[in-house]
Scaffold this motif. Structure first.
Motif, PDB file in Angstrom:
ATOM      1  N   PHE A   1       0.837  -1.208   0.000  1.00 46.50           N
ATOM      2  CA  PHE A   1       0.000   0.000   0.000  1.00 46.50           C
ATOM      3  C   PHE A   1       0.872   1.259   0.000  1.00 46.50           C
ATOM      4  CE2 PHE A   1      -3.814  -2.257   2.152  1.00 46.50           C
ATOM      5  CZ  PHE A   1      -4.267  -2.658   0.902  1.00 46.50           C
ATOM      6  N   HIS A   2       1.975   1.200   0.732  1.00 48.43           N
ATOM      7  CA  HIS A   2       2.925   2.313   0.777  1.00 48.43           C
ATOM      8  C   HIS A   2       3.435   2.619  -0.629  1.00 48.43           C
ATOM      9  CE1 HIS A   2       7.092   3.837   0.992  1.00 48.43           C
ATOM     10  NE2 HIS A   2       6.700   4.494   2.067  1.00 48.43           N
ATOM     11  N   ASP A   3       3.804   1.595  -1.376  1.00 41.61           N
ATOM     12  CA  ASP A   3       4.348   1.784  -2.719  1.00 41.61           C
ATOM     13  C   ASP A   3       3.289   2.297  -3.686  1.00 41.61           C
ATOM     14  OD1 ASP A   3       6.720   0.790  -1.706  1.00 41.61           O
ATOM     15  OD2 ASP A   3       6.276  -1.269  -2.297  1.00 41.61           O
ATOM     16  N   VAL A   4       2.077   1.765  -3.586  1.00 43.50           N
ATOM     17  CA  VAL A   4       0.985   2.236  -4.441  1.00 43.50           C
ATOM     18  C   VAL A   4       0.695   3.708  -4.160  1.00 43.50           C
ATOM     19  CG1 VAL A   4      -1.475   2.004  -4.966  1.00 43.50           C
ATOM     20  CG2 VAL A   4      -0.064  -0.040  -4.703  1.00 43.50           C
ATOM     21  N   ALA A   5       0.729   4.099  -2.879  1.00 44.11           N
ATOM     22  CA  ALA A   5       0.503   5.500  -2.522  1.00 44.11           C
ATOM     23  C   ALA A   5       1.572   6.399  -3.117  1.00 44.11           C
ATOM     24  CB  ALA A   5       0.464   5.652  -0.999  1.00 44.11           C
ATOM     25  N   MET A   6       2.842   5.966  -3.080  1.00 47.38           N
ATOM     26  CA  MET A   6       3.924   6.758  -3.654  1.00 47.38           C
ATOM     27  C   MET A   6       3.720   6.976  -5.149  1.00 47.38           C
ATOM     28  SD  MET A   6       5.878   7.530  -1.113  1.00 47.38           S
ATOM     29  CE  MET A   6       4.509   7.426   0.047  1.00 47.38           C
ATOM     30  N   ILE A   7       3.305   5.920  -5.842  1.00 44.63           N
ATOM     31  CA  ILE A   7       3.073   6.021  -7.289  1.00 44.63           C
ATOM     32  C   ILE A   7       1.890   6.949  -7.572  1.00 44.63           C
ATOM     33  CG2 ILE A   7       2.465   4.736  -9.370  1.00 44.63           C
ATOM     34  CD1 ILE A   7       3.846   2.301  -8.110  1.00 44.63           C
ATOM     35  N   TYR A   8       0.812   6.777  -6.804  1.00 44.15           N
ATOM     36  CA  TYR A   8      -0.380   7.606  -7.007  1.00 44.15           C
ATOM     37  C   TYR A   8      -0.075   9.081  -6.786  1.00 44.15           C
ATOM     38  CZ  TYR A   8      -4.862   9.801  -6.015  1.00 44.15           C
ATOM     39  OH  TYR A   8      -5.933  10.666  -6.013  1.00 44.15           O
ATOM     40  N   PHE A   9       0.624   9.388  -5.695  1.00 43.71           N
ATOM     41  CA  PHE A   9       0.942  10.785  -5.408  1.00 43.71           C
ATOM     42  C   PHE A   9       1.884  11.371  -6.453  1.00 43.71           C
ATOM     43  CE2 PHE A   9       0.025   9.650  -0.765  1.00 43.71           C
ATOM     44  CZ  PHE A   9      -1.282  10.108  -0.876  1.00 43.71           C
ATOM     45  N   MET A  10       2.739  10.526  -7.054  1.00 49.89           N
ATOM     46  CA  MET A  10       3.596  11.014  -8.123  1.00 49.89           C
ATOM     47  C   MET A  10       2.752  11.445  -9.320  1.00 49.89           C
ATOM     48  SD  MET A  10       6.041   9.336 -10.821  1.00 49.89           S
ATOM     49  CE  MET A  10       4.616   9.605 -11.832  1.00 49.89           C
ATOM     50  N   TYR A  11       1.714  10.671  -9.626  1.00 42.79           N
ATOM     51  CA  TYR A  11       0.800  11.048 -10.714  1.00 42.79           C
ATOM     52  C   TYR A  11       0.109  12.372 -10.400  1.00 42.79           C
ATOM     53  CZ  TYR A  11       0.875   6.936 -13.759  1.00 42.79           C
ATOM     54  OH  TYR A  11       1.245   5.986 -14.671  1.00 42.79           O
ATOM     55  N   VAL A  12      -0.280  12.553  -9.142  1.00 41.73           N
ATOM     56  CA  VAL A  12      -0.967  13.785  -8.753  1.00 41.73           C
ATOM     57  C   VAL A  12      -0.022  14.982  -8.832  1.00 41.73           C
ATOM     58  CG1 VAL A  12      -2.092  14.990  -6.844  1.00 41.73           C
ATOM     59  CG2 VAL A  12      -2.629  12.593  -7.287  1.00 41.73           C
ATOM     60  N   ILE A  13       1.182  14.838  -8.268  1.00 39.30           N
ATOM     61  CA  ILE A  13       2.131  15.947  -8.208  1.00 39.30           C
ATOM     62  C   ILE A  13       2.581  16.373  -9.600  1.00 39.30           C
ATOM     63  CG2 ILE A  13       4.452  16.611  -7.441  1.00 39.30           C
ATOM     64  CD1 ILE A  13       3.966  14.861  -4.960  1.00 39.30           C
ATOM     65  N   PHE A  14       2.796  15.413 -10.498  1.00 42.46           N
ATOM     66  CA  PHE A  14       3.252  15.721 -11.851  1.00 42.46           C
ATOM     67  C   PHE A  14       2.104  15.937 -12.829  1.00 42.46           C
ATOM     68  CE2 PHE A  14       7.037  13.822 -10.019  1.00 42.46           C
ATOM     69  CZ  PHE A  14       8.065  14.551 -10.593  1.00 42.46           C
ATOM     70  N   HIS A  15       0.859  15.981 -12.321  1.00 42.41           N
ATOM     71  CA  HIS A  15      -0.332  16.219 -13.150  1.00 42.41           C
ATOM     72  C   HIS A  15      -0.421  15.222 -14.306  1.00 42.41           C
ATOM     73  CE1 HIS A  15      -0.980  19.956 -10.965  1.00 42.41           C
ATOM     74  NE2 HIS A  15       0.271  20.275 -11.188  1.00 42.41           N
ATOM     75  N   MET A  16      -0.122  13.980 -14.035  1.00 38.06           N
ATOM     76  CA  MET A  16      -0.205  12.936 -15.053  1.00 38.06           C
ATOM     77  C   MET A  16      -1.568  12.259 -14.972  1.00 38.06           C
ATOM     78  SD  MET A  16       3.585  11.263 -14.498  1.00 38.06           S
ATOM     79  CE  MET A  16       3.256   9.917 -15.629  1.00 38.06           C
ATOM     80  N   PRO A  17      -2.269  12.089 -16.100  1.00 34.36           N
ATOM     81  CA  PRO A  17      -3.580  11.429 -16.057  1.00 34.36           C
ATOM     82  C   PRO A  17      -3.443   9.945 -15.707  1.00 34.36           C
ATOM     83  CG  PRO A  17      -2.889  11.810 -18.333  1.00 34.36           C
ATOM     84  CD  PRO A  17      -1.894  12.528 -17.459  1.00 34.36           C
TER      85      PRO A  17
END
Length: 313
Positions: A179-195
């Motif tokens: 879950f920690h790793d999935v959260a890191m990936i998800y937040f990276m998408y949010v921070i970099f405005h990636m769809p």
């Protein structure tokens, strides 16, 4: 004699780092929000090819004027599929949000408008793809279900394999690391405005397997170390020795994978391959997070769980 790293003793620092990143990610998620790709939210994509440089603001205005009732966005990438001989060849994907598909007459009108507005760029129509909002949402649910099933099966595998060191605790803490790793990936998408698109699901599934493999290697060493040290050995010492022993291998494997994925990302940046960049960048973040969570999150949490259980007993 090799120095033993005190992972358990520094666990509060590791938890603090992860919680700080998660807090920043949550704040960014509240401010910016996550963007779903057209695959999940529905809409229409019209693809064109063109040559030469172009003013993207003028291009956006031209398309928006041709379709005033639709919300328009587009991405421009290097065209390596249809115009391999021309180094100045590009592909553009024009996205129209909404539930209704773009009619054929409107597609022809947009094509004619682009050709008239940019006569030197040789705009050519390639294809149209339409996705209904309901179908996109259904596809998203299926992808999330696949991730959930994969996570449960992985935890069950860890639980059954490592019964000797507390199978349930090992499985649950492995799930926490995932879950920690999935959260890191998800937040990276949010921070970099990636769809969030199918690349996100693919990256998550790959990182789940990659991170779990790192965790299993550590658990396997812990099981062996505990067998040699005896059942009464201090769990913190057992884990610290085990993690220190496998750390060079884990880091070397992660660096090797990072170099390979990093090379792919650099090539994608050079040739402006957006879809490849959207896959490679999250993969690199996930690899780093997977290595970190296995050593610094799953293990110390496993020690804390079993230490507390022993005290209660």
């Amino acid at each position: 004699m090799k120095k033993t790293m005190n992972f358990v003793g520094k666990s509060k620092i590791f938890y603090g780092i992860s919680l700080s990143i998660i807090a920043i990610g949550l704040i960014c998620n509240i401010i910016f929000g996550a963007t779903l790709d057209i695959q999940f939210r529905g809409g229409t994509v019209i693809s064109y090819s063109f040559v030469g440089e172009i003013d993207e603001e003028a291009l956006r205005d031209t398309i928006q004027k041709a379709t005033p009732e639709n919300t328009v966005s587009f991405t421009v990438t290097k065209d390596i599929m249809n115009n391999t001989e021309d180094e100045d060849a590009y592909a553009i994907s024009v996205e129209f949000s909404g539930n209704e598909s773009i009619e054929t007459d409107l597609q022809k009108s947009i094509t004619a408008t682009l050709q008239d507005a940019f006569p030197d760029n040789n705009f050519e129509y390639q294809e149209t793809t339409s996705v209904e909002a309901s179908m996109g949402f259904s596809f998203l649910l299926k992808c999330l279900t696949a991730v959930a099933i994969a996570s449960v099966l992985m935890v069950l595998y860890v639980t059954l394999r490592f019964k000797r060191i507390g199978g349930l605790s090992a499985g649950v803490m492995a799930l926490v690391a995932l879950f920690h790793d999935v959260a890191m990936i998800y937040f990276m998408y949010v921070i970099f405005h990636m769809p969030i698109d199918s690349n996100f699901i693919a990256v998550v599934l790959m990182i789940l397997g990659y991170s779990l493999n790192d965790t299993i290697v550590i658990y396997d060493r812990v099981r062996e170390e505990r067998r040699l040290a005896g059942r009464d050995a201090d769990l913190a010492d057992v884990f610290n020795k085990s993690a220190t022993a496998v750390m060079p291998r884990t880091i070397a494997t992660s660096i090797t994978t990072l170099v390979a994925i990093g090379t792919v990302y650099v090539v994608a940046v050079i040739y402006n391959l957006g879809s490849v960049q959207a896959f490679a960048l999250p993969m690199m973040i996930g690899i780093v997070s997977g290595c970190y969570s296995s050593l610094c999150i799953a293990g110390p949490l496993w020690v804390a769980w079993n230490t507390r259980k022993s005290k209660k007993a």
